[in-house]
Scaffold this active site. Sequence first.
Site, PDB file in Angstrom:
ATOM      1  N   ASP A   6      79.684  16.153  54.192  1.00 19.72           N
ATOM      2  CA  ASP A   6      80.869  15.344  53.906  1.00 19.72           C
ATOM      3  C   ASP A   6      80.962  15.163  52.386  1.00 19.72           C
ATOM      4  O   ASP A   6      80.030  15.494  51.649  1.00 19.72           O
ATOM      5  CB  ASP A   6      80.728  14.002  54.620  1.00 19.72           C
ATOM      6  CG  ASP A   6      81.914  13.083  54.389  1.00 19.72           C
ATOM      7  OD1 ASP A   6      83.041  13.585  54.281  1.00 19.72           O
ATOM      8  OD2 ASP A   6      81.699  11.857  54.289  1.00 19.72           O
ATOM      9  N   TYR A   7      82.091  14.629  51.918  1.00 15.48           N
ATOM     10  CA  TYR A   7      82.259  14.407  50.477  1.00 15.48           C
ATOM     11  C   TYR A   7      82.019  12.943  50.105  1.00 15.48           C
ATOM     12  O   TYR A   7      80.985  12.603  49.539  1.00 15.48           O
ATOM     13  CB  TYR A   7      83.657  14.854  50.026  1.00 15.48           C
ATOM     14  CG  TYR A   7      83.854  14.699  48.525  1.00 15.48           C
ATOM     15  CD1 TYR A   7      83.258  15.593  47.645  1.00 15.48           C
ATOM     16  CD2 TYR A   7      84.613  13.659  48.003  1.00 15.48           C
ATOM     17  CE1 TYR A   7      83.407  15.460  46.271  1.00 15.48           C
ATOM     18  CE2 TYR A   7      84.780  13.508  46.635  1.00 15.48           C
ATOM     19  CZ  TYR A   7      84.174  14.414  45.772  1.00 15.48           C
ATOM     20  OH  TYR A   7      84.320  14.267  44.410  1.00 15.48           O
ATOM     21  N   ASP A   8      82.960  12.058  50.458  1.00 16.68           N
ATOM     22  CA  ASP A   8      82.848  10.646  50.089  1.00 16.68           C
ATOM     23  C   ASP A   8      81.691   9.984  50.834  1.00 16.68           C
ATOM     24  O   ASP A   8      81.601  10.060  52.063  1.00 16.68           O
ATOM     25  CB  ASP A   8      84.154   9.908  50.421  1.00 16.68           C
ATOM     26  CG  ASP A   8      85.301  10.361  49.539  1.00 16.68           C
ATOM     27  OD1 ASP A   8      85.369   9.936  48.386  1.00 16.68           O
ATOM     28  OD2 ASP A   8      86.120  11.185  50.018  1.00 16.68           O
TER      29      ASP A   8
ATOM     30  N   ASP B 207      78.205  10.491  56.282  1.00 13.66           N
ATOM     31  CA  ASP B 207      77.993   9.044  56.324  1.00 13.66           C
ATOM     32  C   ASP B 207      78.983   8.300  57.200  1.00 13.66           C
ATOM     33  O   ASP B 207      78.747   7.149  57.577  1.00 13.66           O
ATOM     34  CB  ASP B 207      78.087   8.470  54.907  1.00 13.66           C
ATOM     35  CG  ASP B 207      79.527   8.411  54.415  1.00 13.66           C
ATOM     36  OD1 ASP B 207      80.197   9.472  54.406  1.00 13.66           O
ATOM     37  OD2 ASP B 207      79.992   7.317  54.068  1.00 13.66           O
TER      38      ASP B 207
END
Length: 298
Positions: free
Chosen positions: A28-30, A205
């Site tokens: 994932d990124y954020d 997350d």
Amino acid sequence: MTAEALPAELRRAIVQIARTPRLLVACDYDGTLAPITLNPDEARPLPESVGALRSLAGLHETTTAVISGRALRDLATLSRLPAEVNLVGSHGSEFDIGFIHALDDKARELHRRLEAELEQLVLDVPGVSLEVKPASIAVHVRRAEHEAGRRVLADVHSGPSTWEGVSTTDGKEVVELAVVQTDKGRALDILRHQVGATAGIFLGDDVTDEKAFARLSGPDLGIKVGDGETLAAFRVPDTVDVALVLGFLLEERRNWLYGESAPPIERLSMLANERSVALLTPDAKLTWLCHPGPDAPA
């Protein structure tokens, strides 16, 4: 911090997956590559994680990807990730910039209706914002007063979320409505199929990442970042630990593929007779041999 800061069981799992023939590394990124920020436009990935992803992508039979809820164009602009890293946006519904052209007229009309309806729902609610993407619209309430944010989310779920053709994805302080089916797990499966991965590792997350964790099986490895219930087998506290995981994975993968101190190919010597061919290192160690014939496996 070094890799020794990671739990011993996680280190053993990373060592094992680093030895798979074809590896897919996705995250994932954020909240995973980049720390969560109050202003989403300020979320920058940790340089150590970016460097590890790029180096992993440069290894033999190794593919890296970022699967994000952000629109693909925004993800590419904000992350500035190297071209070697595959980007997937909008929770897995955008695999390339030209995706918008794949929407049919019915989906585009539904998208316009959604935007108009959501604009009315968030009107005059301070701190609530809309993020309009090619195939979806996200309603962010992170900066809104708590009760006001809950009311907006409830109105979205009881209203536009119930419309025919609308797919709803709930995240942390955000709900996203799409006019196509979106699923990070499906995106992970598509990537796995494209590269023929024999094992995959996914780090995430958010609650939306659970759909990706749910698709992991066998030799795959799932790592949850932060608190909360999860289907992932392992957990790390924050984005700094993500950088440690990626760095350790890079080290183990590189060592398995090439050896800890593999000499450059131009320094190897070739020995051959009429039947076999071998490569030797400068210190006369046999590093490659095909036997019994030149067309035999090494």
